[in-house]
Design a protein around this motif. Structure first.
Motif, PDB file in Angstrom:
ATOM      1  N   TYR A  40      12.633  -4.710  -7.753  1.00  0.00           N
ATOM      2  CA  TYR A  40      12.482  -3.760  -8.599  1.00  0.00           C
ATOM      3  C   TYR A  40      12.697  -4.767 -10.083  1.00  0.00           C
ATOM      4  N   SER A  41      13.706  -5.540 -10.164  1.00  0.00           N
ATOM      5  CA  SER A  41      14.134  -6.188 -11.280  1.00  0.00           C
ATOM      6  C   SER A  41      15.033  -7.519 -10.680  1.00  0.00           C
ATOM      7  N   PHE A  42      14.884  -8.316 -11.768  1.00  0.00           N
ATOM      8  CA  PHE A  42      15.433  -9.753 -11.224  1.00  0.00           C
ATOM      9  C   PHE A  42      16.637  -9.947 -12.129  1.00  0.00           C
ATOM     10  N   PHE A  43      17.310 -10.958 -11.437  1.00  0.00           N
ATOM     11  CA  PHE A  43      18.463 -11.698 -12.403  1.00  0.00           C
ATOM     12  C   PHE A  43      18.122 -12.097 -13.760  1.00  0.00           C
ATOM     13  N   SER A  48      18.777  -2.420 -20.505  1.00  0.00           N
ATOM     14  CA  SER A  48      19.074  -1.733 -21.581  1.00  0.00           C
ATOM     15  C   SER A  48      19.557  -2.859 -22.836  1.00  0.00           C
ATOM     16  N   ASP A  49      20.828  -2.593 -23.274  1.00  0.00           N
ATOM     17  CA  ASP A  49      21.028  -3.847 -24.246  1.00  0.00           C
ATOM     18  C   ASP A  49      21.979  -4.732 -23.837  1.00  0.00           C
ATOM     19  N   THR A  50      21.717  -5.117 -22.475  1.00  0.00           N
ATOM     20  CA  THR A  50      22.530  -6.491 -21.946  1.00  0.00           C
ATOM     21  C   THR A  50      21.674  -7.206 -20.948  1.00  0.00           C
ATOM     22  N   LEU A  51      22.439  -7.912 -20.069  1.00  0.00           N
ATOM     23  CA  LEU A  51      21.433  -8.823 -19.077  1.00  0.00           C
ATOM     24  C   LEU A  51      21.647  -8.152 -17.641  1.00  0.00           C
ATOM     25  N   GLU A 223      12.468 -33.737 -25.512  1.00  0.00           N
ATOM     26  CA  GLU A 223      12.924 -32.254 -25.275  1.00  0.00           C
ATOM     27  C   GLU A 223      13.753 -31.870 -26.460  1.00  0.00           C
ATOM     28  N   SER A 224      13.644 -30.587 -26.597  1.00  0.00           N
ATOM     29  CA  SER A 224      14.476 -30.072 -27.686  1.00  0.00           C
ATOM     30  C   SER A 224      15.190 -28.943 -27.290  1.00  0.00           C
ATOM     31  N   GLU A 225      14.903 -28.202 -25.954  1.00  0.00           N
ATOM     32  CA  GLU A 225      15.645 -27.329 -25.580  1.00  0.00           C
ATOM     33  C   GLU A 225      15.301 -26.846 -23.946  1.00  0.00           C
ATOM     34  N   ARG A 226      16.479 -26.646 -23.331  1.00  0.00           N
ATOM     35  CA  ARG A 226      16.238 -26.190 -21.919  1.00  0.00           C
ATOM     36  C   ARG A 226      17.063 -25.072 -21.439  1.00  0.00           C
ATOM     37  N   ILE A 227      16.590 -24.058 -21.209  1.00  0.00           N
ATOM     38  CA  ILE A 227      17.242 -22.607 -20.910  1.00  0.00           C
ATOM     39  C   ILE A 227      17.128 -22.369 -19.275  1.00  0.00           C
ATOM     40  N   SER A 228      18.573 -22.299 -18.721  1.00  0.00           N
ATOM     41  CA  SER A 228      18.411 -22.284 -17.242  1.00  0.00           C
ATOM     42  C   SER A 228      18.912 -20.781 -16.834  1.00  0.00           C
ATOM     43  N   TYR A 229      18.397 -20.030 -15.956  1.00  0.00           N
ATOM     44  CA  TYR A 229      18.513 -18.679 -15.535  1.00  0.00           C
ATOM     45  C   TYR A 229      19.309 -18.878 -14.049  1.00  0.00           C
ATOM     46  N   ASN A 230      20.017 -19.890 -13.804  1.00  0.00           N
ATOM     47  CA  ASN A 230      20.880 -20.145 -12.523  1.00  0.00           C
ATOM     48  C   ASN A 230      22.018 -19.078 -12.492  1.00  0.00           C
ATOM     49  N   THR A 231      22.803 -19.040 -13.924  1.00  0.00           N
ATOM     50  CA  THR A 231      23.972 -18.274 -13.827  1.00  0.00           C
ATOM     51  C   THR A 231      23.927 -17.441 -15.225  1.00  0.00           C
ATOM     52  N   ILE A 232      24.657 -16.594 -15.034  1.00  0.00           N
ATOM     53  CA  ILE A 232      25.016 -16.137 -16.366  1.00  0.00           C
ATOM     54  C   ILE A 232      26.648 -16.000 -16.534  1.00  0.00           C
ATOM     55  N   LYS A 233      26.968 -16.277 -18.043  1.00  0.00           N
ATOM     56  CA  LYS A 233      28.235 -16.676 -18.406  1.00  0.00           C
ATOM     57  C   LYS A 233      28.536 -15.501 -19.389  1.00  0.00           C
ATOM     58  N   GLU A 238      30.351 -10.718 -24.364  1.00  0.00           N
ATOM     59  CA  GLU A 238      28.882 -10.349 -24.039  1.00  0.00           C
ATOM     60  C   GLU A 238      28.695 -11.385 -22.639  1.00  0.00           C
ATOM     61  N   LEU A 239      27.512 -10.984 -22.156  1.00  0.00           N
ATOM     62  CA  LEU A 239      26.849 -11.640 -21.091  1.00  0.00           C
ATOM     63  C   LEU A 239      25.795 -12.589 -21.712  1.00  0.00           C
ATOM     64  N   ALA A 240      25.787 -13.955 -21.407  1.00  0.00           N
ATOM     65  CA  ALA A 240      24.880 -14.978 -21.932  1.00  0.00           C
ATOM     66  C   ALA A 240      24.235 -15.752 -21.011  1.00  0.00           C
ATOM     67  N   ILE A 241      23.270 -16.240 -21.245  1.00  0.00           N
ATOM     68  CA  ILE A 241      22.446 -17.350 -20.504  1.00  0.00           C
ATOM     69  C   ILE A 241      22.567 -18.716 -21.115  1.00  0.00           C
ATOM     70  N   GLU A 242      22.664 -19.802 -20.612  1.00  0.00           N
ATOM     71  CA  GLU A 242      22.939 -21.081 -21.154  1.00  0.00           C
ATOM     72  C   GLU A 242      21.874 -21.891 -21.227  1.00  0.00           C
ATOM     73  N   GLY A 243      21.625 -22.367 -22.494  1.00  0.00           N
ATOM     74  CA  GLY A 243      20.859 -23.537 -22.975  1.00  0.00           C
ATOM     75  C   GLY A 243      21.465 -24.559 -23.840  1.00  0.00           C
ATOM     76  N   HIS A 244      20.952 -25.102 -24.855  1.00  0.00           N
ATOM     77  CA  HIS A 244      21.863 -25.903 -25.778  1.00  0.00           C
ATOM     78  C   HIS A 244      23.127 -24.930 -26.066  1.00  0.00           C
ATOM     79  N   ASN A 245      22.708 -23.728 -26.512  1.00  0.00           N
ATOM     80  CA  ASN A 245      23.870 -22.763 -26.867  1.00  0.00           C
ATOM     81  C   ASN A 245      24.007 -21.938 -25.684  1.00  0.00           C
ATOM     82  N   LEU A 246      24.900 -20.904 -25.810  1.00  0.00           N
ATOM     83  CA  LEU A 246      24.977 -19.735 -24.751  1.00  0.00           C
ATOM     84  C   LEU A 246      24.231 -18.610 -25.763  1.00  0.00           C
ATOM     85  N   TYR A 247      23.154 -18.079 -25.309  1.00  0.00           N
ATOM     86  CA  TYR A 247      22.292 -17.087 -25.677  1.00  0.00           C
ATOM     87  C   TYR A 247      22.754 -15.592 -25.028  1.00  0.00           C
ATOM     88  N   SER A 248      23.112 -14.707 -25.901  1.00  0.00           N
ATOM     89  CA  SER A 248      23.376 -13.345 -25.515  1.00  0.00           C
ATOM     90  C   SER A 248      22.230 -12.634 -25.288  1.00  0.00           C
TER      91      SER A 248
END
Length: 294
Positions: A40-43, A48-51, A223-233, A238-248
């Motif tokens: 139904y939905s993926f990681f 809503s307003d989170t991940l 390469e300017s940016e790479r965002i990985s969906y391996n983990t949520i930190k 807030e919950l965030a995904i990691e690239g060059h920064n942590l993105y909420s």
């Protein structure tokens, strides 16, 4: 292969970043007959307003333990009071495994729950937990809510990198690409080719189901940016995904229609932006834009 060895191989994957490595399988699927269209939905998807920290299944089946371990928590009320669970998972079982990993099985059928687990908490791969129901506060078309948590590093792990491989049914898209500068001005790259130099965030259309394994941006081949969906930190609270920064969640998904691909700097001249979106099978979907940067 013992879990300790498998986890070491997993975190080599998480740290590598620059290439897609298929890790050793650490867990079995928590229900039978798993296909891509059973989700139904993926990681990492907007929820809503989170991940979403879960892999959510779309059909009701019997939920089973993904590996041997020990039942550490059984939750039967909506208000569980545990910090890991930011929204109710309904009737839920949490299994502790070696190497500080937890698997979480939410939205279980309360009336069908395996009550033997209260007296015999040790489980093996395939131990029955319950049928999946609608005990959680989520949409009617969603059933088992499955999470993997690394308690040592306090991360949620994307289940897709630890489960037996599946083909990618939901193809990724790279459409309606736009740039947004620090003043909030938006440039539609589908139609606009003359762009002022500066730092931009770049977006594409958000998909309802499919989520990338990673997104990569290159400017003039670098390469300017790479965002990985391996983990949520965690980023502050807030919950965030990691690239060059942590993105909420709010940075990744500013609204229901767009998804952040990353940040980049455009120097004066004729610049080429390359966008590469990779799925969990390793397939790449790309777009290239050539711009006159003023």
């Amino acid at each position: 292969m013992k879990l300790q060895k498998k986890q070491k191989k997993l975190f080599a994957l998480l740290g590598a970043g620059a290439m897609l490595i298929i890790p050793a399988i650490a867990f079995e699927w928590p229900q039978a007959n798993v296909l891509q269209d059973k989700f139904y939905s993926f990681f990492g998807q907007k929820r809503s307003d989170t991940l979403s920290t879960s892999l959510i299944f779309s059909e009701s089946e019997e939920a089973v333990c993904a590996d041997k371990g020990e039942i550490s928590i059984i939750i039967t009320e909506h208000d569980d009071g545990f910090n890991w669970f930011e929204s109710s998972l309904g009737t839920c079982a949490v299994v502790a495994h070696e190497d500080s990993l937890l698997t979480v099985y939410g939205n279980l059928d309360t009336d069908n729950f395996n009550t033997d687990l209260y007296e015999h908490p040790s489980v093996t791969t395939g131990t029955k937990l319950a049928s999946t129901g609608n005990s959680a506060w989520q949409e009617t078309d969603s059933y088992l809510e499955f999470q993997i948590i690394d308690t040592q590093n306090q991360n949620y792990i994307n289940p897709l990198i630890l489960m037996p491989r599946l083909g990618q049914k939901h193809a990724l898209t790279v459409t309606n690409v736009s740039l947004k500068n620090k003043f909030g001005k938006v440039y539609d790259l589908e139609t606009q080719k003359n762009i002022p130099s500066g730092v931009y965030k770049i977006y594409k259309s958000r998909q309802d189901n499919a989520v990338p394994y990673k997104t990569t941006l290159l400017v003039n081949g670098t390469e300017s940016e790479r965002i990985s969906y391996n983990t949520i930190k965690q980023k502050d609270s807030e919950l965030a995904i990691e690239g060059h920064n942590l993105y909420s969640a709010g940075e990744l998904y500013p609204d229901d229609d767009i998804m952040l691909l990353g940040e980049l700097y455009l120097p004066h001249g004729k610049d080429t932006i390359s966008i590469i979106v990779t799925d969990f099978s390793g397939k790449e979907y790309s777009r290239v834009f050539t711009l006159n940067v003023l």
